[in-house]
Every structure is written in structure tokens, then in C-alpha cells.
Design a protein around this motif. Structure first.
Motif, PDB file in Angstrom:
ATOM      1  N   GLY A  49     -19.407  21.630  22.915  1.00  0.00           N
ATOM      2  CA  GLY A  49     -20.729  21.281  22.891  1.00  0.00           C
ATOM      3  C   GLY A  49     -21.057  20.745  24.141  1.00  0.00           C
ATOM      4  N   ASP A  50     -20.118  20.676  25.023  1.00  0.00           N
ATOM      5  CA  ASP A  50     -20.316  20.046  26.356  1.00  0.00           C
ATOM      6  C   ASP A  50     -21.133  21.369  27.454  1.00  0.00           C
ATOM      7  N   PHE A  51     -21.155  22.433  27.084  1.00  0.00           N
ATOM      8  CA  PHE A  51     -21.389  23.336  27.884  1.00  0.00           C
ATOM      9  C   PHE A  51     -22.011  24.490  26.926  1.00  0.00           C
ATOM     10  N   GLU A  52     -23.388  24.925  27.377  1.00  0.00           N
ATOM     11  CA  GLU A  52     -23.965  25.988  26.329  1.00  0.00           C
ATOM     12  C   GLU A  52     -24.245  27.453  27.356  1.00  0.00           C
ATOM     13  N   GLY A  56     -29.950  27.964  32.776  1.00  0.00           N
ATOM     14  CA  GLY A  56     -29.953  26.698  33.411  1.00  0.00           C
ATOM     15  C   GLY A  56     -29.335  25.552  33.116  1.00  0.00           C
ATOM     16  N   ARG A  57     -28.174  25.783  32.205  1.00  0.00           N
ATOM     17  CA  ARG A  57     -27.165  24.972  31.648  1.00  0.00           C
ATOM     18  C   ARG A  57     -26.201  24.799  32.643  1.00  0.00           C
ATOM     19  N   THR A  58     -25.482  23.478  33.061  1.00  0.00           N
ATOM     20  CA  THR A  58     -24.447  23.523  33.931  1.00  0.00           C
ATOM     21  C   THR A  58     -23.568  22.512  33.401  1.00  0.00           C
ATOM     22  N   LEU A  59     -22.255  22.306  33.815  1.00  0.00           N
ATOM     23  CA  LEU A  59     -21.280  21.472  33.673  1.00  0.00           C
ATOM     24  C   LEU A  59     -20.545  21.159  34.622  1.00  0.00           C
ATOM     25  N   ALA A  75     -22.042  27.114  35.638  1.00  0.00           N
ATOM     26  CA  ALA A  75     -23.512  27.394  35.276  1.00  0.00           C
ATOM     27  C   ALA A  75     -24.111  28.832  34.484  1.00  0.00           C
ATOM     28  N   ALA A  76     -24.547  28.524  33.760  1.00  0.00           N
ATOM     29  CA  ALA A  76     -24.886  29.579  32.754  1.00  0.00           C
ATOM     30  C   ALA A  76     -25.992  30.608  33.303  1.00  0.00           C
ATOM     31  N   ALA A  77     -25.754  32.022  33.123  1.00  0.00           N
ATOM     32  CA  ALA A  77     -26.804  32.793  33.733  1.00  0.00           C
ATOM     33  C   ALA A  77     -27.424  33.568  32.399  1.00  0.00           C
ATOM     34  N   ALA A  78     -28.500  33.985  32.293  1.00  0.00           N
ATOM     35  CA  ALA A  78     -29.237  34.762  31.348  1.00  0.00           C
ATOM     36  C   ALA A  78     -28.536  35.964  31.139  1.00  0.00           C
ATOM     37  N   ASP A  79     -28.198  36.752  32.142  1.00  0.00           N
ATOM     38  CA  ASP A  79     -27.367  37.825  32.268  1.00  0.00           C
ATOM     39  C   ASP A  79     -26.860  38.309  33.465  1.00  0.00           C
ATOM     40  N   ALA A  80     -26.492  39.445  33.756  1.00  0.00           N
ATOM     41  CA  ALA A  80     -25.620  39.776  35.034  1.00  0.00           C
ATOM     42  C   ALA A  80     -26.684  40.149  36.232  1.00  0.00           C
ATOM     43  N   SER A  81     -27.962  39.984  35.795  1.00  0.00           N
ATOM     44  CA  SER A  81     -28.958  40.439  37.112  1.00  0.00           C
ATOM     45  C   SER A  81     -28.923  39.507  38.272  1.00  0.00           C
ATOM     46  N   LEU A  93     -25.755  24.355  42.510  1.00  0.00           N
ATOM     47  CA  LEU A  93     -25.931  23.685  43.803  1.00  0.00           C
ATOM     48  C   LEU A  93     -26.454  22.251  43.714  1.00  0.00           C
ATOM     49  N   GLY A  94     -27.560  22.393  43.042  1.00  0.00           N
ATOM     50  CA  GLY A  94     -28.287  21.203  42.582  1.00  0.00           C
ATOM     51  C   GLY A  94     -27.375  20.016  41.962  1.00  0.00           C
ATOM     52  N   ALA A  95     -26.367  20.269  41.151  1.00  0.00           N
ATOM     53  CA  ALA A  95     -25.429  19.510  40.565  1.00  0.00           C
ATOM     54  C   ALA A  95     -24.460  19.145  41.669  1.00  0.00           C
ATOM     55  N   LEU A  96     -24.350  19.674  42.707  1.00  0.00           N
ATOM     56  CA  LEU A  96     -23.393  19.291  43.772  1.00  0.00           C
ATOM     57  C   LEU A  96     -23.936  18.544  44.984  1.00  0.00           C
TER      58      LEU A  96
END
Length: 492
Positions: A49-52, A56-59, A75-81, A93-96
Motif C-alpha cells: 500500500g506504499d504505492f498505487e 500522480g502517485r509517486t514513491l 511514478a504512476a502514469a494513467a496510460d502509455a500516452s 521530478l517534484g519529488a527529487l
């Protein structure tokens, strides 16, 4: 920023040497494409449950086992687009941002929608460049107390060997467009007492010196000689001198019809005698964003050197109230000879643009596109997601829409039925400068259409997309990506 493609060695992603590995994940089966250390880490993170796998979700993982990079961001992406990829990269990049990362390697783990389809393509590479530029941009010109910002100096896009050369070229194109976006943002973010019409002219001249563009700057006397009565009328309430700026990029054979970009350059818009409400009037420094987008597009062209001819026209001035300012009810004579009854001095953008559009005729253009923060009505209609596109030309409109989609800088085509023109009738001139409130963005476009009979024309209303308000207040640099793709589509 140094952007490069990176081919992983025998150890795969787990062996990539970088300060941080950014792993964009799309699809629940994405871990099947990863080597064991990363596949196990991803599966365990999801199970715990640490990453979904939600957009927009990041770990962030520090010193992950079995991975050479000392930092890992999932970093989770909605799809491959490309759009989803860009959003996920921006979040990562915001997390870094606050860490000491100088080199980040970005990889994409996704299940291709079509069997045999490549997950990464040139659009993903360009999206990466734009995401990096946005994540690292900080306005400093009038804010010396601004934070130092990200230490990031290099970003690599991890890919297989077969795609490396293609992605390398796409990264270069994306970086050139990003440079243009940054220039547009820098110009538009500066306050009105810094970004004056003269400043815009200086920026054009600097681009000319850097890239070999031809640049001509016309002042009041030259503009009067041309008969630009509508443009002069807007400028006459201000102490700041107007500037009419002409840029020429000549990448194709002489005689090849150019694409002409016309930018609204109102460096501050008070509304004139029809003065605006005080609330958020400071944001009217962004009213030159059309001009900024022309400069930004030329910056990208200078880097890319495509085989196309392009002319940039910028009508720059301030719109202020004074004893000399144009009044409601005044009748102006435009460069085209058409007379205009001014019913509202806050509808000034169309007045400077109509003379610039008439000036564009002399270039016998292949197409003319004007770009303007023209109407609040367009913001009501489309919000801040898509720019408003108006054109009576099906092919030209389609080309601009396609460019916007390719650049992740979308527009939406609006109607231009002849009946809308009825709202601009005047008892005292050939045309009124405004109609009723309803359909205001459309009647503004219909006004401009009257000055475009000599060429194929489209109008982009960017009032909703050129800047953001609130806590994120600042210029976006749009629609530089759309315009650059559009111009590149004419290259031979």
C-alpha cells in the motif's frame, strides 16, 4: 539542461548509473517488463500500500536493494500516452527537487496497447524535455530572494539501442521548444514597468543577433506613415512609445511563401477609459503573451533551423487612460481603410491586431495565425485547458489542431457562422469593435476576419491558457509548442 538518450547495459535498468532513477509505471502488468530487483520492489510496494498505480502517485526509495542508482522514484502514469508520461515525469521530478540530484535517468515501464508497438517514441522524448523545463524553471528577474532551485543538470531517457538515434533527435527538438517556452515565460512574467514595448523590441533584436534573423522595429512615425490608425489609437493614452516589430526567419528558398505569426503585445492593459476592475488587474501584464509566444517560437526556430520561411509581427504598446486616450464613441480609421467605432476601449487587442493583419498582406503569406489573450469570454467557454481556435479555413484549422495535439498544447475549434457578424454593425462606422456579451470570443474573431480577406487565416485566443492565477500565478509559455509544431509542418 543536458538531455540525452541512454541505452542500458547488460544489467538493464538496475545497472543504470545516475544519481536517481525515475521509473514511470503504466499498467498493472508493467512489472513484467522489468528485471527482478525492480519488479520485486514494485510488486512489494503495491502490495504494502506504499504505492498505487493511480495517476500522480509517486514513491521515493533511498538506496534500493539491487539497484545501482542511489535514489529511485516510482511514478504512476494513467496510460502509455505521451501526455500521461509527461505528467508522471513532472510528479517524479517534484519529488527529487529538494535533493542533491544532478543526473536523473528516466525509464518507462508500460504494457504496449498494441502487440509489437514501441512504448517510447519521439512524442515521449519531447514530453520529457517539456516536463524537465517546467520542473526546473524559476522566475528570478525581480525576485532576488527566489530559492536556488533544482540542482538537476542532466536528464537521460533510457531506451533500447534501436530507438536511441530517433529519440536523440526528438530530445533536441523538445529542448529547443522548451527554450522557446522559457523565453515566452520570462517575457510575460516580468512586470509592466520592466517588460515595455521597447523591451520586447530589444528581445527581438537579441534573437536576431543570436540566430541571424532579420529584425525591423518601427516607431510612431513609421506606423503613422503606414496609416495604422487603430494601433495608434490604443497606444496614445500611454507615455511608453509603441513598437511594431517585424522578425524574419528565412530557412527556405527565396520566394517561398512564409507562414506569418502575429502577436498581440499589450504590455499592460488597464482597459483604458473603459477601465477594468482593480481585482487581479496586475495580471494584465500577461496581455502581451501573444507577442511572447511569437518570440518564443522564433527562439525554437533558431535552434532547429527548419527549411521554412516565417515572419513574426508584434504590435506592442500599453493601453492606459489619460487625457489623450481613445474614448468610447470615437471612430478610428484602420490601415485597411475600414473605419471602427470604439464602443469599449477594453476591446483594444483586436484594434492593434487588425492593423498588423493588414500589414501581413505584403508578405503574400502561405498562412497567417494571430495569437492573442483576446477575450475573457474564451476563458468562460474553454477554461485553462485548451486555447480557442477560430478559422474559416478547414485545412488550416485541422493543421493547427493536429499541431496542438502533437505538442500536448491543445486547442478547440470554435464556430464562425456569418450570423455572428451581425452583432458588429455600427450606425457611425464600418464596424463596431465589440458586440453584445454573448458569444464575445466569437464576435472578436469575426471582427478580425474582416481584415484577412487576402490570405488564409486563423486566430488563437489564449486568454485562458497563457497564464495561471492564484498560488501558481505565472506565465505558461503556451502556445509556443503548438506554434512550433505548426511551423515545422510547413518545412520542406
Amino acid at each position: 539542461m543536458d538531455l540525452r538518450s541512454l541505452v542500458p547495459g547488460a544489467a538493464g535498468l538496475a545497472g543504470v548509473a545516475a544519481d536517481a532513477l525515475v521509473l514511470v509505471v503504466a499498467g498493472s502488468e508493467a512489472q513484467q517488463t522489468l528485471e527482478p530487483p525492480l519488479a520485486a520492489l514494485l510488486a512489494e510496494s503495491v502490495k504494502a500500500g506504499d504505492f498505487e498505480l493511480k495517476p500522480g502517485r509517486t514513491l521515493y526509495v533511498h538506496r534500493p536493494a539491487g539497484v545501482k542508482a542511489p535514489r529511485l522514484v516510482l511514478a504512476a502514469a494513467a496510460d502509455a500516452s505521451p501526455k500521461a508520461f509527461k505528467t508522471a515525469v513532472a510528479a517524479a521530478l517534484g519529488a527529487l527537487k529538494s535533493l542533491g540530484v544532478r543526473h536523473a535517468a528516466v525509464a518507462f515501464a508500460a504494457t504496449a496497447k498494441e502487440e509489437g508497438a514501441a512504448v517510447l517514441d519521439d512524442r515521449h522524448a519531447e514530453a520529457l524535455a517539456m516536463a524537465v523545463a517546467d520542473a526546473t524553471y524559476i522566475y528570478r528577474h525581480t525576485k532576488p530572494s527566489a530559492p536556488e532551485g533544482a540542482k538537476l543538470q542532466k536528464v537521460s531517457l533510457v531506451c533500447d539501442k534501436a530507438a536511441a538515434n530517433t529519440l536523440k533527435k526528438s530530445l533536441a527538438r523538445g529542448q529547443a521548444i522548451a527554450e522557446g517556452v522559457t523565453l515566452a515565460r520570462e517575457c510575460a512574467n516580468r512586470p509592466g514597468n520592466h517588460c515595455t514595448p521597447t523591451f520586447l523590441a530589444e528581445q527581438a533584436q537579441a534573437l536576431g543577433a543570436q540566430f541571424g534573423f532579420k529584425v525591423e522595429v518601427l516607431g510612431r512615425k513609421e506606423v503613422e506613415k503606414l496609416g495604422m490608425g487603430a494601433f495608434i489609437a490604443v497606444a496614445q493614452g500611454s507615455e511608453e512609445p509603441l513598437r511594431f516589430i517585424v522578425l524574419r526567419y528565412e530557412g527556405a528558398a527565396r520566394g517561398t511563401a512564409p507562414v506569418v505569426l502575429v502577436g498581440k503585445g499589450i504590455t499592460f492593459d488597464s482597459g483604458g477609459i473603459s477601465i477594468k476592475p482593480a481585482g487581479e488587474m496586475d495580471e494584465m501584464k500577461f496581455d502581451m503573451s501573444g507577442a511572447a509566444s511569437v518570440l518564443g517560437t522564433f527562439r525554437a526556430l533558431g535552434e532547429l533551423s527548419p527549411k521554412v520561411n516565417v515572419v513574426g509581427l508584434i504590435a506592442a504598446c500599453e493601453n492606459l487612460p489619460s487625457g489623450r486616450a481613445t474614448k468610447p464613441g470615437d471612430v478610428l480609421r484602420s490601415m485597411s481603410g475600414q473605419t471602427i467605432e470604439v464602443l469599449n476601449t477594453d476591446a483594444e487587442g483586436r484594434l492593434v491586431l487588425c492593423d498588423a493583419l493588414t500589414y501581413a498582406e505584403r508578405f503574400k503569406p502561405a498562412a497567417v495565425v494571430d495569437i492573442a489573450t483576446l477575450t475573457g469570454a474564451c476563458v468562460i467557454a474553454l477554461g485553462g485547458q485548451r486555447s480557442g481556435l477560430f478559422s474559416p479555413d478547414e485545412e488550416l484549422a485541422g493543421r493547427l489542431l493536429q499541431a496542438g495535439e502533437a505538442a500536448l498544447d491543445p486547442a478547440w475549434r470554435m464556430p464562425m457562422d456569418d450570423e455572428y457578424d451581425e452583432a458588429l454593425k455600427s450606425n457611425f462606422a464600418d464596424v463596431a469593435n465589440v458586440g453584445p456579451r454573448g458569444g464575445g470570443a466569437i464576435t472578436a474573431a469575426m471582427f478580425l476576419k474582416r481584415f484577412t480577406k487576402a490570405f488564409r487565416w486563423a486566430h488563437l485566443d489564449i486568454a485562458g491558457t497563457a497564464w495561471k492565477g492564484g498560488a501558481a500565478k505565472g506565465a505558461t509559455g503556451r502556445p509556443v509548442p503548438l506554434l512550433t509544431h505548426f511551423v515545422l509542418s510547413h518545412a520542406r
